[in-house]
Design a protein around this motif. Structure first.
Motif, PDB file in Angstrom:
ATOM      1  N   VAL A 226      46.757  45.788  43.159  1.00  0.00           N
ATOM      2  CA  VAL A 226      45.437  46.266  42.767  1.00  0.00           C
ATOM      3  C   VAL A 226      45.173  47.631  43.389  1.00  0.00           C
ATOM      4  N   VAL A 227      44.725  48.560  42.587  1.00  0.00           N
ATOM      5  CA  VAL A 227      44.294  49.856  43.074  1.00  0.00           C
ATOM      6  C   VAL A 227      42.784  49.827  43.253  1.00  0.00           C
ATOM      7  N   LYS A 228      42.113  49.189  42.304  1.00  0.00           N
ATOM      8  CA  LYS A 228      40.661  49.074  42.401  1.00  0.00           C
ATOM      9  C   LYS A 228      40.196  47.848  41.628  1.00  0.00           C
ATOM     10  N   ALA A 229      39.357  47.058  42.253  1.00  0.00           N
ATOM     11  CA  ALA A 229      38.698  45.934  41.601  1.00  0.00           C
ATOM     12  C   ALA A 229      37.235  46.322  41.467  1.00  0.00           C
ATOM     13  N   THR A 230      36.712  46.317  40.264  1.00  0.00           N
ATOM     14  CA  THR A 230      35.371  46.847  40.042  1.00  0.00           C
ATOM     15  C   THR A 230      34.692  46.128  38.881  1.00  0.00           C
ATOM     16  N   ASN A 231      33.505  46.586  38.521  1.00  0.00           N
ATOM     17  CA  ASN A 231      32.728  46.050  37.404  1.00  0.00           C
ATOM     18  C   ASN A 231      32.493  44.552  37.519  1.00  0.00           C
ATOM     19  N   LEU A 232      32.299  44.074  38.711  1.00  0.00           N
ATOM     20  CA  LEU A 232      32.030  42.655  38.937  1.00  0.00           C
ATOM     21  C   LEU A 232      30.702  42.264  38.304  1.00  0.00           C
ATOM     22  N   ARG A 233      30.678  41.110  37.634  1.00  0.00           N
ATOM     23  CA  ARG A 233      29.447  40.524  37.112  1.00  0.00           C
ATOM     24  C   ARG A 233      29.455  39.040  37.444  1.00  0.00           C
ATOM     25  N   VAL A 234      28.260  38.526  37.748  1.00  0.00           N
ATOM     26  CA  VAL A 234      28.076  37.120  38.113  1.00  0.00           C
ATOM     27  C   VAL A 234      27.101  36.505  37.119  1.00  0.00           C
ATOM     28  N   SER A 235      27.422  35.317  36.642  1.00  0.00           N
ATOM     29  CA  SER A 235      26.565  34.643  35.662  1.00  0.00           C
ATOM     30  C   SER A 235      25.279  34.144  36.308  1.00  0.00           C
ATOM     31  N   PRO A 236      24.116  34.510  35.754  1.00  0.00           N
ATOM     32  CA  PRO A 236      22.869  33.957  36.287  1.00  0.00           C
ATOM     33  C   PRO A 236      22.705  32.473  35.961  1.00  0.00           C
ATOM     34  N   ALA A 237      23.364  32.008  34.900  1.00  0.00           N
ATOM     35  CA  ALA A 237      23.290  30.588  34.533  1.00  0.00           C
ATOM     36  C   ALA A 237      24.125  29.722  35.465  1.00  0.00           C
ATOM     37  N   ASP A 238      25.213  30.266  36.001  1.00  0.00           N
ATOM     38  CA  ASP A 238      26.082  29.561  36.944  1.00  0.00           C
ATOM     39  C   ASP A 238      26.789  30.607  37.802  1.00  0.00           C
ATOM     40  N   PRO A 239      26.278  30.908  39.005  1.00  0.00           N
ATOM     41  CA  PRO A 239      26.865  31.962  39.836  1.00  0.00           C
ATOM     42  C   PRO A 239      28.310  31.704  40.274  1.00  0.00           C
ATOM     43  N   ASN A 240      28.879  30.561  39.958  1.00  0.00           N
ATOM     44  CA  ASN A 240      30.308  30.358  40.203  1.00  0.00           C
ATOM     45  C   ASN A 240      31.162  31.022  39.127  1.00  0.00           C
ATOM     46  N   ARG A 241      30.541  31.427  38.026  1.00  0.00           N
ATOM     47  CA  ARG A 241      31.243  32.104  36.930  1.00  0.00           C
ATOM     48  C   ARG A 241      31.143  33.610  37.142  1.00  0.00           C
ATOM     49  N   MET A 242      32.312  34.272  37.185  1.00  0.00           N
ATOM     50  CA  MET A 242      32.367  35.715  37.445  1.00  0.00           C
ATOM     51  C   MET A 242      33.425  36.352  36.558  1.00  0.00           C
ATOM     52  N   VAL A 243      33.269  37.636  36.349  1.00  0.00           N
ATOM     53  CA  VAL A 243      34.259  38.416  35.624  1.00  0.00           C
ATOM     54  C   VAL A 243      34.308  39.791  36.277  1.00  0.00           C
ATOM     55  N   MET A 244      35.493  40.413  36.281  1.00  0.00           N
ATOM     56  CA  MET A 244      35.630  41.741  36.872  1.00  0.00           C
ATOM     57  C   MET A 244      36.813  42.470  36.255  1.00  0.00           C
ATOM     58  N   LEU A 245      36.848  43.769  36.497  1.00  0.00           N
ATOM     59  CA  LEU A 245      37.912  44.623  35.992  1.00  0.00           C
ATOM     60  C   LEU A 245      38.871  44.956  37.127  1.00  0.00           C
ATOM     61  N   TRP A 246      40.160  44.761  36.895  1.00  0.00           N
ATOM     62  CA  TRP A 246      41.226  45.074  37.847  1.00  0.00           C
ATOM     63  C   TRP A 246      41.930  46.318  37.346  1.00  0.00           C
ATOM     64  N   ILE A 247      42.129  47.286  38.224  1.00  0.00           N
ATOM     65  CA  ILE A 247      42.811  48.526  37.857  1.00  0.00           C
ATOM     66  C   ILE A 247      44.066  48.640  38.714  1.00  0.00           C
ATOM     67  N   GLY A 248      45.201  48.757  38.066  1.00  0.00           N
ATOM     68  CA  GLY A 248      46.475  48.841  38.773  1.00  0.00           C
ATOM     69  C   GLY A 248      47.011  50.260  38.783  1.00  0.00           C
ATOM     70  N   THR A 249      48.258  50.399  39.202  1.00  0.00           N
ATOM     71  CA  THR A 249      48.894  51.715  39.248  1.00  0.00           C
ATOM     72  C   THR A 249      49.415  52.083  37.864  1.00  0.00           C
ATOM     73  N   GLY A 250      49.529  53.376  37.611  1.00  0.00           N
ATOM     74  CA  GLY A 250      50.062  53.845  36.342  1.00  0.00           C
ATOM     75  C   GLY A 250      48.984  53.983  35.274  1.00  0.00           C
ATOM     76  N   SER A 251      49.388  54.515  34.144  1.00  0.00           N
ATOM     77  CA  SER A 251      48.459  54.733  33.037  1.00  0.00           C
ATOM     78  C   SER A 251      48.166  53.443  32.291  1.00  0.00           C
ATOM     79  N   PHE A 252      46.926  53.258  31.901  1.00  0.00           N
ATOM     80  CA  PHE A 252      46.472  52.127  31.090  1.00  0.00           C
ATOM     81  C   PHE A 252      46.852  50.778  31.681  1.00  0.00           C
ATOM     82  N   ASN A 253      46.837  50.695  33.001  1.00  0.00           N
ATOM     83  CA  ASN A 253      47.157  49.437  33.673  1.00  0.00           C
ATOM     84  C   ASN A 253      45.843  48.793  34.129  1.00  0.00           C
ATOM     85  N   TYR A 254      45.126  48.214  33.165  1.00  0.00           N
ATOM     86  CA  TYR A 254      43.850  47.582  33.416  1.00  0.00           C
ATOM     87  C   TYR A 254      43.920  46.136  32.956  1.00  0.00           C
ATOM     88  N   ALA A 255      43.121  45.294  33.555  1.00  0.00           N
ATOM     89  CA  ALA A 255      43.035  43.911  33.106  1.00  0.00           C
ATOM     90  C   ALA A 255      41.680  43.345  33.509  1.00  0.00           C
TER      91      ALA A 255
END
Length: 169
Positions: free
Chosen positions: A79-108
């Protein structure tokens, strides 16, 4: 990043040098963390909680920044950067985020259904659209009442981030 609680005037801010909180609407500030924070979010259903994403995992404060505890058991490699974290207000155990790796277009996009302890890579339907979900500018929005429904740019998930499909709704 800025998180505020309009009911009591508390504000939290963060950047790569740490986090600060104010309990008087921003008149005075106290540094509460030296963590290099890539995303700081709150959720209205747990107003005392702050969720701080760093490159080595998720930290949670249950006292609006008084202290942070690491939640993530094992984080992604490369991981180079983990960002754009969001937490569900309906269930705060549910989360989603953007992982940025090395190199071009290496996102997930990654999701967690256990409060950030573990993370899994989201699947993406790439048919019919040329803009990838896993871009630097992916913005996530959780439904305030449905813990599984997420909108992300032109995509939607109906299973809490496991799968994203081109949105036709």
């Amino acid at each position: 990043y800025i998180v505020g609680n309009p009911k009591d005037g508390r504000i939290a801010v963060s950047n790569e040098k740490g986090a600060w909180v104010s309990s008087d609407g921003g008149k005075s500030w106290k540094k509460v963390s030296d963590l290099a924070i890539n995303a700081l979010v709150g959720v209205r259903t747990r107003p005392d909680n702050l969720y701080a994403m760093t490159n080595d995992g998720l930290y949670v404060s249950t006292d609006f920044g008084g202290s942070f505890s690491k939640v993530t058991e094992k984080f992604m490699n490369g991981v180079v950067k983990a960002t754009n974290l969001r937490v569900s207000p309906a269930d705060p155990n549910r989360m989603v985020m953007l992982w940025i790796g090395t190199g071009s277009f290496n996102y997930a996009t990654y999701y967690s259904h256990d409060g950030g302890k573990t993370w899994a890579k989201s699947a993406q339907d790439k048919r019919g659209i040329w803009i990838p979900l896993n871009s630097w500018y992916a913005n996530f929005w959780f439904s305030p009442v449905d813990k599984d429904y997420i909108i992300a740019n032109e995509y939607r998930s109906e299973d809490g981030g496991k799968n994203f499909f081109v949105s036709t709704k």
